[in-house]
Design an enzyme around this catalytic site. Structure first.
Site, PDB file in Angstrom:
ATOM      1  N   PHE A 110       0.822  -1.202   0.000  1.00  0.00           N
ATOM      2  CA  PHE A 110       0.000   0.000   0.000  1.00  0.00           C
ATOM      3  C   PHE A 110       0.860   1.259   0.000  1.00  0.00           C
ATOM      4  O   PHE A 110       0.657   2.169  -0.812  1.00  0.00           O
ATOM      5  CB  PHE A 110      -0.923  -0.011   1.224  1.00  0.00           C
ATOM      6  N   PHE A 114       1.382   4.159  -2.779  1.00  0.00           N
ATOM      7  CA  PHE A 114       1.058   5.540  -2.408  1.00  0.00           C
ATOM      8  C   PHE A 114       2.207   6.487  -2.715  1.00  0.00           C
ATOM      9  O   PHE A 114       2.020   7.582  -3.233  1.00  0.00           O
ATOM     10  CB  PHE A 114       0.709   5.602  -0.918  1.00  0.00           C
ATOM     11  N   GLY A 182     -13.471  46.451 -15.215  1.00  0.00           N
ATOM     12  CA  GLY A 182     -14.896  46.735 -15.305  1.00  0.00           C
ATOM     13  C   GLY A 182     -15.690  45.981 -14.274  1.00  0.00           C
ATOM     14  O   GLY A 182     -15.185  45.062 -13.617  1.00  0.00           O
ATOM     15  N   SER A 183     -16.934  46.357 -14.133  1.00  0.00           N
ATOM     16  CA  SER A 183     -17.823  45.715 -13.170  1.00  0.00           C
ATOM     17  C   SER A 183     -18.071  44.264 -13.566  1.00  0.00           C
ATOM     18  O   SER A 183     -17.887  43.888 -14.733  1.00  0.00           O
ATOM     19  CB  SER A 183     -19.156  46.470 -13.103  1.00  0.00           C
ATOM     20  N   GLY A 185     -19.698  41.033 -14.972  1.00  0.00           N
ATOM     21  CA  GLY A 185     -20.722  40.778 -15.974  1.00  0.00           C
ATOM     22  C   GLY A 185     -20.692  41.687 -17.184  1.00  0.00           C
ATOM     23  O   GLY A 185     -21.617  41.653 -18.003  1.00  0.00           O
ATOM     24  N   THR A 186     -19.652  42.507 -17.334  1.00  0.00           N
ATOM     25  CA  THR A 186     -19.601  43.439 -18.456  1.00  0.00           C
ATOM     26  C   THR A 186     -18.959  42.833 -19.703  1.00  0.00           C
ATOM     27  O   THR A 186     -18.865  43.513 -20.733  1.00  0.00           O
ATOM     28  CB  THR A 186     -18.844  44.722 -18.065  1.00  0.00           C
ATOM     29  N   THR A 189     -14.185  38.631 -19.946  1.00  0.00           N
ATOM     30  CA  THR A 189     -13.710  37.323 -20.399  1.00  0.00           C
ATOM     31  C   THR A 189     -14.092  37.071 -21.854  1.00  0.00           C
ATOM     32  O   THR A 189     -13.302  36.530 -22.636  1.00  0.00           O
ATOM     33  CB  THR A 189     -14.288  36.217 -19.498  1.00  0.00           C
ATOM     34  N   GLU A 405     -46.188  53.828  -1.324  1.00  0.00           N
ATOM     35  CA  GLU A 405     -45.756  53.791  -2.729  1.00  0.00           C
ATOM     36  C   GLU A 405     -46.288  54.994  -3.495  1.00  0.00           C
ATOM     37  O   GLU A 405     -45.608  55.507  -4.404  1.00  0.00           O
ATOM     38  CB  GLU A 405     -46.215  52.487  -3.395  1.00  0.00           C
ATOM     39  N   ASP A 480     -35.294  52.727   2.411  1.00  0.00           N
ATOM     40  CA  ASP A 480     -35.299  54.060   1.789  1.00  0.00           C
ATOM     41  C   ASP A 480     -34.426  55.034   2.581  1.00  0.00           C
ATOM     42  O   ASP A 480     -33.635  55.784   2.002  1.00  0.00           O
ATOM     43  CB  ASP A 480     -36.729  54.606   1.719  1.00  0.00           C
TER      44      ASP A 480
END
Length: 582
Positions: A110, A114, A182-183, A185-186, A189, A405, A480
């Site tokens: 063993f 290993f 950039g932020s 998700g812009t 990639t 509202e 708010d």
């Protein structure tokens, strides 16, 4: 190892013979009933063999006690030959010995396997985890929408990879590295993949966190291996996503200059600096935190260029929506230009998610095409959360929400001249008891002081409307008030818009690096901090009073909007305008 030792012990003592549990009283009774065939006495331990072949070890108080209890019986049985008393000696069980040998052989096999695996594993551990993406060949600038200026700047990189001699003949040095900022998700990639696809060169991608490991030296080895792979495949592009994971400013950790992350960064700097020849290897990286990167990483000769990949404008959003809806059937009532205007501030990833949620809504409703309502409902879900019609609301809460509202909507109409009301609802969504959705008329790069003050008034409208109509206030305005206070504090500390404090920035960014800034104090005194708090309170109080005055003067309109909400629960922009024209 303890487990292995225990197994060896169990095999040694347990195999080859059946063990019977006995106590001293059992031993005495067995001797008296002549069920013991032999005895081996060793100190206070007696090993007995029973007539049925079983063996047992029994603790006795003393040999004298045993003689006193069953000495006569033992002597009589020994005279008859039915009981044998053996001398103390170590007897070897060949079955136990065989089992021990087998266990040792198994352990050796063993560990040998290993170690062999571990040797190759240790070698692979320091190898770069960069992946050579083959599918980037199908990604071009046509797949990237809403980033025309960014694509134009990256076109030079593509041209160099295709025809480097064109630049070299003129003595030009192409940038070694391009940092996309950039932020999230812009499309950073996607832009990097498009450059590789346009140039038709290999594209190695890796995350900044893939370099950093617990073991010192592993990250530096992976950097060296990454550049070795890149040199073998040049011309090529190496893309490091989230480079801030490895490129953070040195001296910002508790480990001084010898921690693993800083050694990895040092090796990356050396490789990019060109101690070795890296011609044809273009480094590209992406981050949304350029402010925390090490200055040595950004100097000319490393990441020469920084290209800001910002959220798209209205034209860009429309182009992105066309890309993500190209393979989706849209109904005739869908206007992508209108959707683009209603999604100000959305990134490319947000727009892709919006169209995907719209398709899910359409499928759930058994539609054959995506309708305008599907897209609007998906947009509300993305912004506010899932609609909760099943929530039980009392009449008092419903009335309070309606006036709350209505207060936001009326003030947005009267004060905010840069947007218009799109929809108002008192149906709970997510954590909100209702919502007021207003759409900006145009994209803006800057916000003026008066526009920020007006925005505070709109945010306070819900709380003031509750106080004026219900003679009470609720916790529904907490978000708010928090957002309004943040705007007021930014006006004072970040944008220098306070006459009392002056045109000074006291914004520290809110970032604390353990180690470098652990004991870092604020750049202003406690008195200045108190003055800032007082000025923020003054702005909020003054705008609150203006909000009260405006709503008091337009109480009839406020009441009509609230009654309309109580009647229909949700009203659109046209129905809202009708309340003003009565």
């Amino acid at each position: 190892m303890l487990v292995v030792a225990y197994l060896i012990y169990m095999f040694a003592v347990g195999f080859g013979a059946s063990q019977t549990k006995m106590v001293y009283s059992d031993l005495v009774n067995s001797i008296k009933s002549e069920q013991v065939s032999s005895m081996l006495v060793s100190g206070n331990t007696v090993t007995v063999t029973l007539t049925n072949g079983d063996k047992a070890k029994v603790k006795i108080p003393s040999l004298d006690t045993l003689q006193a209890d069953v000495g006569k019986e033992m002597n009589d049985q020994m005279d008859k030959g039915t009981l044998k008393q053996e001398a103390y000696e170590t007897k070897i069980s060949w079955t136990a010995v065989t089992n021990i040998i087998l266990i040792i052989v198994f352990i050796c096999v063993f560990f040998f396997g290993f170690l062999r695996k571990g040797g190759s594993g240790a070698t692979n551990f320091t190898k770069s985890r960069a992946r050579l993406n083959e599918n980037t060949k199908n990604v071009t600038f046509k797949d990237v929408a809403g980033a025309d200026e960014e694509k134009a700047e990256l076109a030079e990189i593509v041209e160099f990879l295709k025809n480097p001699q064109k630049f070299v003949s003129l003595g030009a040095r192409i940038p070694k590295g391009v940092l996309l900022v950039g932020s999230p998700g812009t499309g950073k990639t996607l832009l990097a993949k498009a450059v590789a696809g346009e140039a038709k060169v290999p594209f190695f991608s890796i995350s900044g966190s893939d370099f950093v490991e617990l073991y010192v030296g592993v990250g530096a080895s992976r950097v060296r291996d990454l550049f070795e792979q890149a040199k073998k495949n040049r011309p090529c592009i190496v893309f490091i996503d989230e480079i801030d994971a490895v490129g953070r400013k040195r001296g910002a950790g508790m480990g001084g200059g010898h921690d693993e992350r800083e050694q990895t960064l040092n090796q990356l700097l050396v490789e990019m600096d060109g101690f070795g020849e890296n011609e044809g290897v273009i480094m590209m990286a992406a981050t949304n935190r350029p402010d925390i990167l090490d200055p040595a990483l950004l100097r000319p000769g490393r990441f020469d260029r920084q290209i800001v990949v910002d959220v798209p404008d209205v034209k860009g959003r429309e182009a992105i929506l066309k890309v993500h809806s190209a393979k989706k059937p849209l109904a005739n009532d869908v206007d992508l230009e209108e959707i683009a205007k209603a999604t100000a501030g959305y990134s490319g990833a947000d727009l892709e998610n919006l169209m995907n949620e719209s398709a899910i809504f359409a499928a759930r409703r058994n539609h054959l095409e995506i309708t305008r309502k599907d897209i609007e409902d998906a947009n509300l879900k993305v912004m506010m959360g899932t609609e909760k019609r099943s929530r039980i609301i009392t009449e008092k809460e419903k009335k309070l929400t309606a006036f709350h509202e209505a207060g936001h909507a009326v003030l947005a109409k009267l004060v905010d001249k840069t947007s218009h009301i799109h929809k108002v609802s008192i149906i709970p969504r997510g954590r909100a008891g209702g919502y007021t959705m207003y759409v900006p008329d145009e994209d803006k790069m800057y916000t003026s002081k008066n526009e920020m003050l007006d925005r505070i008034i709109v945010m306070l409208g819900g709380r003031v409307a509750e106080e004026l109509t219900m003679d009470d206030i609720s916790t529904g305005a907490s978000s708010d008030i928090q957002r309004a206070t943040d705007i007021a504090r930014q006006m004072v500390t970040k944008y220098g818009m306070s006459e009392a404090i002056g045109p000074v920035s006291y914004d520290d960014g809110g970032e604390v690096f353990i180690g470098r800034d652990f004991a870092h104090s604020k750049a202003y005194s406690e008195k200045t901090a108190a003055d800032i708090d007082a000025e923020v309170k003054h702005i909020m109080t003054l705008q609150y009073r203006k909000t009260e005055q405006i709503l008091t003067e337009n109480m009839a309109v406020l009441t009509r909007v609230a009654e309309k909400l109580l009647e229909k629960e949700t009203i659109d922009g046209q129905e809202f305008e009708e309340c003003f024209n009565i």
